[in-house]
Design a protein around this motif. Structure first.
Motif, PDB file in Angstrom:
ATOM      1  N   GLU A  94       1.806   2.373 -91.321  1.00  0.00           N
ATOM      2  CA  GLU A  94       2.862   1.735 -92.119  1.00  0.00           C
ATOM      3  C   GLU A  94       2.679   0.222 -92.141  1.00  0.00           C
ATOM      4  N   THR A  95       2.333  -0.362 -91.011  1.00  0.00           N
ATOM      5  CA  THR A  95       2.137  -1.808 -90.929  1.00  0.00           C
ATOM      6  C   THR A  95       0.947  -2.245 -91.766  1.00  0.00           C
ATOM      7  N   ILE A 119      -0.976  -6.742-102.709  1.00  0.00           N
ATOM      8  CA  ILE A 119      -0.560  -5.436-103.235  1.00  0.00           C
ATOM      9  C   ILE A 119       0.228  -4.683-102.167  1.00  0.00           C
ATOM     10  N   THR A 120       1.066  -3.796-102.632  1.00  0.00           N
ATOM     11  CA  THR A 120       1.828  -2.961-101.713  1.00  0.00           C
ATOM     12  C   THR A 120       1.278  -1.545-101.779  1.00  0.00           C
ATOM     13  N   ALA A 121       1.046  -0.980-100.644  1.00  0.00           N
ATOM     14  CA  ALA A 121       0.554   0.396-100.558  1.00  0.00           C
ATOM     15  C   ALA A 121       1.620   1.250 -99.890  1.00  0.00           C
ATOM     16  N   SER A 122       1.522   2.539-100.093  1.00  0.00           N
ATOM     17  CA  SER A 122       2.456   3.451 -99.433  1.00  0.00           C
ATOM     18  C   SER A 122       1.671   4.461 -98.610  1.00  0.00           C
ATOM     19  N   VAL A 123       2.298   4.912 -97.536  1.00  0.00           N
ATOM     20  CA  VAL A 123       1.682   5.914 -96.674  1.00  0.00           C
ATOM     21  C   VAL A 123       2.304   7.254 -97.009  1.00  0.00           C
ATOM     22  N   GLN A 124       1.456   8.231 -97.287  1.00  0.00           N
ATOM     23  CA  GLN A 124       1.915   9.554 -97.705  1.00  0.00           C
ATOM     24  C   GLN A 124       1.080  10.637 -97.045  1.00  0.00           C
ATOM     25  N   ASN A 125       1.503  11.875 -97.255  1.00  0.00           N
ATOM     26  CA  ASN A 125       0.724  13.064 -96.888  1.00  0.00           C
ATOM     27  C   ASN A 125       0.343  13.137 -95.411  1.00  0.00           C
ATOM     28  N   TRP A 126       1.303  12.929 -94.528  1.00  0.00           N
ATOM     29  CA  TRP A 126       1.033  13.040 -93.093  1.00  0.00           C
ATOM     30  C   TRP A 126       0.765  14.490 -92.725  1.00  0.00           C
ATOM     31  N   ASP A 127      -0.176  14.715 -91.824  1.00  0.00           N
ATOM     32  CA  ASP A 127      -0.388  16.063 -91.306  1.00  0.00           C
ATOM     33  C   ASP A 127       0.623  16.322 -90.189  1.00  0.00           C
ATOM     34  N   CYS A 143      -3.277  10.662 -92.587  1.00  0.00           N
ATOM     35  CA  CYS A 143      -2.378  10.300 -93.674  1.00  0.00           C
ATOM     36  C   CYS A 143      -3.197   9.732 -94.822  1.00  0.00           C
ATOM     37  N   SER A 144      -2.506   9.460 -95.904  1.00  0.00           N
ATOM     38  CA  SER A 144      -3.141   8.813 -97.046  1.00  0.00           C
ATOM     39  C   SER A 144      -2.454   7.493 -97.304  1.00  0.00           C
ATOM     40  N   ILE A 145      -3.250   6.475 -97.586  1.00  0.00           N
ATOM     41  CA  ILE A 145      -2.715   5.188 -98.030  1.00  0.00           C
ATOM     42  C   ILE A 145      -2.989   5.125 -99.529  1.00  0.00           C
ATOM     43  N   VAL A 146      -1.908   5.016-100.295  1.00  0.00           N
ATOM     44  CA  VAL A 146      -1.991   5.076-101.752  1.00  0.00           C
ATOM     45  C   VAL A 146      -1.538   3.747-102.342  1.00  0.00           C
ATOM     46  N   PHE A 147      -2.324   3.242-103.276  1.00  0.00           N
ATOM     47  CA  PHE A 147      -1.908   2.058-104.009  1.00  0.00           C
ATOM     48  C   PHE A 147      -2.325   2.210-105.461  1.00  0.00           C
ATOM     49  N   GLU A 148      -1.440   1.770-106.345  1.00  0.00           N
ATOM     50  CA  GLU A 148      -1.693   1.911-107.771  1.00  0.00           C
ATOM     51  C   GLU A 148      -2.385   0.694-108.352  1.00  0.00           C
ATOM     52  N   ASP A 149      -2.156  -0.468-107.755  1.00  0.00           N
ATOM     53  CA  ASP A 149      -2.766  -1.689-108.242  1.00  0.00           C
ATOM     54  C   ASP A 149      -3.883  -2.084-107.288  1.00  0.00           C
ATOM     55  N   ASN A 150      -4.986  -2.560-107.837  1.00  0.00           N
ATOM     56  CA  ASN A 150      -6.118  -2.947-107.007  1.00  0.00           C
ATOM     57  C   ASN A 150      -6.829  -4.123-107.672  1.00  0.00           C
ATOM     58  N   PRO A 151      -6.700  -5.311-107.108  1.00  0.00           N
ATOM     59  CA  PRO A 151      -7.309  -6.480-107.747  1.00  0.00           C
ATOM     60  C   PRO A 151      -8.837  -6.460-107.758  1.00  0.00           C
ATOM     61  N   LEU A 152      -9.459  -5.630-106.955  1.00  0.00           N
ATOM     62  CA  LEU A 152     -10.920  -5.579-106.939  1.00  0.00           C
ATOM     63  C   LEU A 152     -11.509  -4.965-108.204  1.00  0.00           C
ATOM     64  N   VAL A 153     -10.724  -4.190-108.931  1.00  0.00           N
ATOM     65  CA  VAL A 153     -11.285  -3.439-110.053  1.00  0.00           C
ATOM     66  C   VAL A 153     -10.925  -3.988-111.420  1.00  0.00           C
ATOM     67  N   ASP A 154     -10.286  -5.144-111.475  1.00  0.00           N
ATOM     68  CA  ASP A 154     -10.044  -5.764-112.778  1.00  0.00           C
ATOM     69  C   ASP A 154     -11.397  -5.991-113.446  1.00  0.00           C
ATOM     70  N   PHE A 155     -11.498  -5.686-114.712  1.00  0.00           N
ATOM     71  CA  PHE A 155     -12.714  -5.877-115.529  1.00  0.00           C
ATOM     72  C   PHE A 155     -13.823  -4.882-115.192  1.00  0.00           C
ATOM     73  N   VAL A 156     -13.544  -3.815-114.451  1.00  0.00           N
ATOM     74  CA  VAL A 156     -14.611  -2.911-114.009  1.00  0.00           C
ATOM     75  C   VAL A 156     -14.573  -1.597-114.778  1.00  0.00           C
ATOM     76  N   GLU A 157     -15.729  -1.189-115.263  1.00  0.00           N
ATOM     77  CA  GLU A 157     -15.957   0.146-115.809  1.00  0.00           C
ATOM     78  C   GLU A 157     -17.265   0.631-115.202  1.00  0.00           C
ATOM     79  N   LEU A 158     -17.238   1.804-114.613  1.00  0.00           N
ATOM     80  CA  LEU A 158     -18.449   2.334-113.993  1.00  0.00           C
ATOM     81  C   LEU A 158     -19.287   3.090-115.016  1.00  0.00           C
TER      82      LEU A 158
END
Length: 186
Positions: free
Chosen positions: A81-82, A94-102, A108-123
């Motif tokens: 969480e921290t 960015i703010t991430a959320s912790v989900q899907n605890w076993d 768990c999973s750390i989920v984030f919808e925004d990611n500044p590393l991928v602006d302008f990126v197409e693979l």
């Protein structure tokens, strides 16, 4: 003098010196592109990005602990969480959320919808299997290892691969007991 409480990721991010987001994004993209050129294999690039992130995380944890002014986390759940609420906000904004605890509280999973590393990126099609943001999993792994948590981190969702969000699964492999170089009772 009143006691200083823990600082939120927002407060730390607001008070920190920033680099231009576009410069940061384009520089990271250039690093990934150069790795793809030099290493040629996507799996090798993934490993290299993870190792680069690990090296950053090992050092970044000191700054995090110094600036965040947080108390010791009592378990893996509180640590996750921290990292998601304060760490990602502090360093990436960015703010991430912790989900899907076993059931055991070790995965768990750390989920984030925004990611500044991928602006302008197409693979391109030749980069299928590339975890473009693998440096982030390395940073988290390195930082957690420095606070005595051996983890394994895998990407389960990636917007660049067609998913709706970024999700990294964090699995606690073992809690390493802290060892002190001397005994207090001597």
């Amino acid at each position: 003098m009143p006691a200083v409480g823990p600082r939120s990721g927002d407060a730390i991010f607001a008070s920190a010196e920033h680099v231009n987001a576009e410069l940061f994004t384009l520089t990271y993209g250039a690093i990934v592109r150069q790795l793809l050129t030099d290493l040629e294999e996507v799996d090798e690039v993934n490993k290299q990005l993870d190792q680069m992130g690990y090296n950053i995380g090992v050092r970044l944890i000191d700054e995090f602990l110094a600036k965040a002014n947080i108390s010791r986390c009592v378990d893996f759940r509180q640590t996750a969480e921290t990292v998601s609420k304060v760490g990602f906000k502090m360093f990436l904004g960015i703010t991430a959320s912790v989900q899907n605890w076993d059931a055991d509280g070790t995965c768990c999973s750390i989920v984030f919808e925004d990611n500044p590393l991928v602006d302008f990126v197409e693979l391109p099609d030749t980069c299928q299997g590339l975890h473009y943001c693998n440096i982030l999993s390395g940073v988290v792994r390195g930082a957690l290892e420095m606070v005595s948590m051996k983890t394994e981190i895998t990407w389960t969702r990636d917007v660049l691969q067609g998913d709706d969000a970024y999700e990294m699964q964090v699995k606690l492999l073992k809690q390493v007991p802290e060892e002190y170089p001397y005994k207090d009772d001597e």
